[in-house]
Design an enzyme around this catalytic site. Structure first.
Site, PDB file in Angstrom:
ATOM      1  N   GLY A  63      31.886  43.913 -86.773  1.00  0.00           N
ATOM      2  CA  GLY A  63      32.505  43.033 -85.776  1.00  0.00           C
ATOM      3  C   GLY A  63      33.800  43.635 -85.263  1.00  0.00           C
ATOM      4  O   GLY A  63      33.866  44.809 -84.890  1.00  0.00           O
ATOM      5  N   ARG A  90      23.184  47.162 -74.384  1.00  0.00           N
ATOM      6  CA  ARG A  90      23.781  45.886 -74.769  1.00  0.00           C
ATOM      7  C   ARG A  90      22.979  44.748 -74.150  1.00  0.00           C
ATOM      8  O   ARG A  90      22.485  44.873 -73.016  1.00  0.00           O
ATOM      9  CB  ARG A  90      25.205  45.856 -74.231  1.00  0.00           C
ATOM     10  CG  ARG A  90      26.007  44.611 -74.528  1.00  0.00           C
ATOM     11  CD  ARG A  90      26.325  44.491 -75.963  1.00  0.00           C
ATOM     12  NE  ARG A  90      27.453  43.600 -76.209  1.00  0.00           N
ATOM     13  CZ  ARG A  90      27.742  43.171 -77.429  1.00  0.00           C
ATOM     14  NH1 ARG A  90      27.015  43.512 -78.478  1.00  0.00           N
ATOM     15  NH2 ARG A  90      28.784  42.385 -77.619  1.00  0.00           N
ATOM     16  N   SER A 135      32.699  45.417 -79.683  1.00  0.00           N
ATOM     17  CA  SER A 135      33.666  46.299 -80.362  1.00  0.00           C
ATOM     18  C   SER A 135      32.973  47.541 -80.918  1.00  0.00           C
ATOM     19  O   SER A 135      33.606  48.340 -81.618  1.00  0.00           O
ATOM     20  CB  SER A 135      34.330  45.555 -81.525  1.00  0.00           C
ATOM     21  OG  SER A 135      34.958  44.397 -81.067  1.00  0.00           O
ATOM     22  N   ASP A 160      29.657  36.725 -78.430  1.00  0.00           N
ATOM     23  CA  ASP A 160      30.636  37.777 -78.116  1.00  0.00           C
ATOM     24  C   ASP A 160      31.315  37.540 -76.764  1.00  0.00           C
ATOM     25  O   ASP A 160      32.299  38.196 -76.435  1.00  0.00           O
ATOM     26  CB  ASP A 160      29.982  39.166 -78.129  1.00  0.00           C
ATOM     27  CG  ASP A 160      29.972  39.781 -79.525  1.00  0.00           C
ATOM     28  OD1 ASP A 160      30.642  39.240 -80.418  1.00  0.00           O
ATOM     29  OD2 ASP A 160      29.297  40.800 -79.718  1.00  0.00           O
ATOM     30  N   THR A 198      25.546  46.429 -86.209  1.00  0.00           N
ATOM     31  CA  THR A 198      25.646  46.094 -87.250  1.00  0.00           C
ATOM     32  C   THR A 198      24.806  46.515 -88.226  1.00  0.00           C
ATOM     33  O   THR A 198      24.745  45.958 -88.887  1.00  0.00           O
ATOM     34  CB  THR A 198      25.947  45.170 -86.729  1.00  0.00           C
ATOM     35  OG1 THR A 198      26.610  44.718 -86.125  1.00  0.00           O
ATOM     36  CG2 THR A 198      26.054  44.860 -87.231  1.00  0.00           C
TER      37      THR A 198
HETATM   38  O1  DON Z   1      29.256  43.848 -80.421  1.00  0.00           O
HETATM   39  C1  DON Z   1      30.042  43.479 -81.278  1.00  0.00           C
HETATM   40  O2  DON Z   1      31.203  43.835 -81.306  1.00  0.00           O
HETATM   41  C2  DON Z   1      29.542  42.556 -82.382  1.00  0.00           C
HETATM   42  N1  DON Z   1      28.409  41.791 -81.904  1.00  0.00           N
HETATM   43  C3  DON Z   1      29.198  43.382 -83.589  1.00  0.00           C
HETATM   44  C4  DON Z   1      28.713  42.552 -84.744  1.00  0.00           C
HETATM   45  C5  DON Z   1      28.785  43.246 -86.034  1.00  0.00           C
HETATM   46  O3  DON Z   1      29.285  44.333 -86.171  1.00  0.00           O
HETATM   47  C6  DON Z   1      28.241  42.522 -87.178  1.00  0.00           C
HETATM   48  N2  DON Z   1      28.193  43.363 -88.339  1.00  0.00           N
HETATM   49  N3  DON Z   1      28.904  43.422 -89.240  1.00  0.00           N
END
Ligand code: DON
Length: 574
Positions: free
Chosen positions: A473, A105, A453, A423, A381
């Site tokens: 997301g 991350r 998430s 985030d 994503t």
């Molecule tokens: O880490 C996360 O939860 C978000 N940054 C994920 C973003 C995401 O899934 C975008 N795609 N649809």
């Protein structure tokens, strides 16, 4: 601007989904692809050439880690809105009986401060955590993918990077999704001449069907193949990141890249419906939400209710309402106000299950988050899935956060930087890009990892293994949970489990988001009578999944919600 785009995207996808999701009870029509079957390994990802990169590496004798890294790097070329070197992600691995997770991350840069996205009046500055390099966390993918291969890979590193280099250097065919994505982001790209020069030369994005060459990215990947992560996190490429960030008001520095380290973490582990499950721990909330979902559903005897009736959907919503309320306490493991052990403790799940009523929705503003006082005794994503012929499994979810991240391409290096800083809880009480209200534990702080998430997950029972995860997301844990439940509770075939229409709830806003035809008209009415407010939504996740039996058949399924593909290896033929 990005939000308006997301809404437009949702409407288009809703129209598409309503065309394809025709049958009642959440079942797709029969025109959908079958899962592919083989026994030498399986790959499912969001792009055909990336799936092919993974299969190529498996055929060359690579294992699941080699194939997963090759797939992820190919996505960094052909799917630049999400695949990345400038972002980060998580991997869950199972090799033999050893289950591990790798956290790559992004982190907040050393110069990040708690109020960096607020103006002098303490109000959020529009777009500040989404657009341009101030929105970018320190990329974790270069060191993370390199570490994953170092720890678990079998083939030489250069062989694993080779397919991505080929795609960037020799060119790849632009699909409609990429062509549309670039056109839709012309305003964002237009702010950054560095990005425009590559993706909108002369004001024109690449046409669908044309061949795209990315020579700077190819050179970056060649250096990466030759020298590993330091080729990107140190020296001229890291300096180029700092220069580009400075030019556009960012605080990302070369020293941040050099200091970045991926972290191996103990997975969140639990048993659900007779299966062992391992998923991502903090700084992702995904594994905890999935664990609470399964733990509460088992307590509520969810499996015994009629499959497409209102009771099951009602209980899912009530469970997620509570799991996402607890999410407010979560953040980087160093500052999180609750842990997986606390939130998955039997006493806490019993307490939560006991408060859920079948007849009536509980308004979200009456659901309290976890606290010691509430329990009798103090207790706690783009996604890709790969299996190799030995049954080793890797589940990776990686992201730039928003589509094309912060929009800034690092000149010379050829990759786009993330906007993962959104985030964090960037402004008190304000929802983020995905409508999530977040808490103190997830405030911005130098070196902190922002709460995610993402829910890369592996489940197994005896020799059977399922590898699963999703983008989306805030909808990632609920999409992943529904496909997993379709498999382990209802015994769906892999493709049917992925195809089936889905719903979502995240505590706040207090709405049940439903894909078209997820609920029959009678079920929808029954839910409304219990006090739920329904809202049609384009899609809930995009689940790329593989499953198989160790020493037996493997299957891979693509999600019809996106342009992904699934492939398998047939040892006798390949
Ligand atoms: O880490 C996360 O939860 C978000 N940054 C994920 C973003 C995401 O899934 C975008 N795609 N649809």
């Amino acid at each position: 601007m990005q939000i308006a785009f997301l809404v437009a995207k949702c409407r288009r996808a809703a129209a598409l989904l309503s065309l394809i999701l025709l049958l009642p009870g959440g079942v797709l029509d029969a025109a959908h692809p079958e899962a592919v079957r083989g026994s030498g390994g399986a790959v499912a990802s969001a792009a055909p050439s990336a799936t092919e990169a993974g299969l190529e590496v498996l055929r060359a004798g690579g294992n699941a880690a080699d194939a997963a890294v090759a797939t992820a790097l190919a996505l960094a070329v052909v799917r630049p809105r999400a695949g990345n070197l400038g972002g980060g992600g998580f991997a869950v691995t199972r090799f033999g009986n050893e289950v591990r997770t790798l956290d790559f991350r992004e982190t907040a840069p050393a110069e990040a401060t708690r109020d960096m996205y607020l103006d002098e009046q303490g109000e959020p500055r529009p777009g500040a955590s989404l657009i341009g390099p101030l929105a970018a966390g320190v990329p974790g993918s270069p060191a993370g993918l390199y570490e994953l291969h170092n720890a678990l890979g079998r083939l030489p590193w250069a062989e694993v990077v080779a397919p991505a280099i080929r795609l960037a250097r020799d060119g790849f065919t632009v699909d409609r999704r990429l062509a549309n994505g670039v056109a839709e982001h012309a305003e964002l790209f237009g702010r950054f001449p560095e990005t425009t020069a590559v993706w909108l030369p002369g004001g024109q994005g690449p046409a669908a069907g044309s061949t795209m060459h990315l020579p700077d990215l190819a050179a970056t990947l060649e250096a990466y193949a030759a020298r590993g992560a330091p080729a990107i996190t140190e020296g001229p490429i890291a300096a180029a990141v700092e220069l580009a960030a400075r030019r556009h008001g960012g605080v990302l520095r070369a020293a941040d890249l050099a200091a970045y380290r991926p972290v191996w973490r103990e997975p969140v582990r639990f048993e659900a419906f007779g299966w062992q499950v391992a998923s991502m721990p903090l700084p992702s909330s995904g594994g905890i939400i999935l664990g609470q979902t399964c733990g509460l559903l088992e307590r509520l005897e969810w499996a015994k209710f009629s499959r497409f009736g209102a009771d099951r959907f009602h209980l899912l919503v009530e469970v997620w309402r509570r799991a996402y309320a607890d999410r407010v306490l979560l953040g980087d493991p160093r500052t999180s106000l609750a842990s997986a052990a606390q939130l998955l403790a039997g006493e806490w799940l019993d307490f939560r299950a006991d408060k859920i009523r079948l007849a009536k929705a509980m308004p979200s503003d009456r659901v309290r988050t976890w606290s010691r006082e509430l329990v009798a005794e103090p207790v706690e994503t783009t996604h890709l899935s790969v299996m190799d012929g030995d049954g080793n499994a890797v589940s990776i979810t990686t992201t730039l956060n928003g589509s094309f991240g912060c929009g800034l391409l690092v000149p010379g290096a050829g990759f786009i930087l993330n906007n993962e800083m959104d985030d964090f809880a960037t402004a008190p009480g304000q929802p983020n890009l995905y409508g999530l209200i977040q808490g103190e534990a997830n405030s911005v702080g130098p070196g902190k990892r922002m709460l995610s998430s993402m829910t890369p997950t592996i489940a197994w029972r005896g020799k059977e293994v399922i590898v699963i995860g999703s983008p989306g997301g805030s909808k990632i844990p609920t999409a992943t949970a529904q496909v997993l439940l379709n498999l382990i509770v209802d015994g769906d075939d892999l493709q049917a489990a992925v195809d089936r229409a889905r719903i979502h709830h995240q505590w706040m806003p207090d709405l049940v988001f439903t894909e078209a035809h997820a609920l029959s008209p009678e079920t929808a009415k029954a839910l409304e009578r219990r006090g739920h407010e329904l809202r049609l939504v384009a899609g809930v996740g995009e689940v790329h999944s593989v499953r198989g039996e160790i020493g037996g058949e493997m299957q891979a399924a693509q999600d019809p919600r996106g342009p992904g593909t699934a492939g398998v290896v047939h040892p006798a033929v390949d």
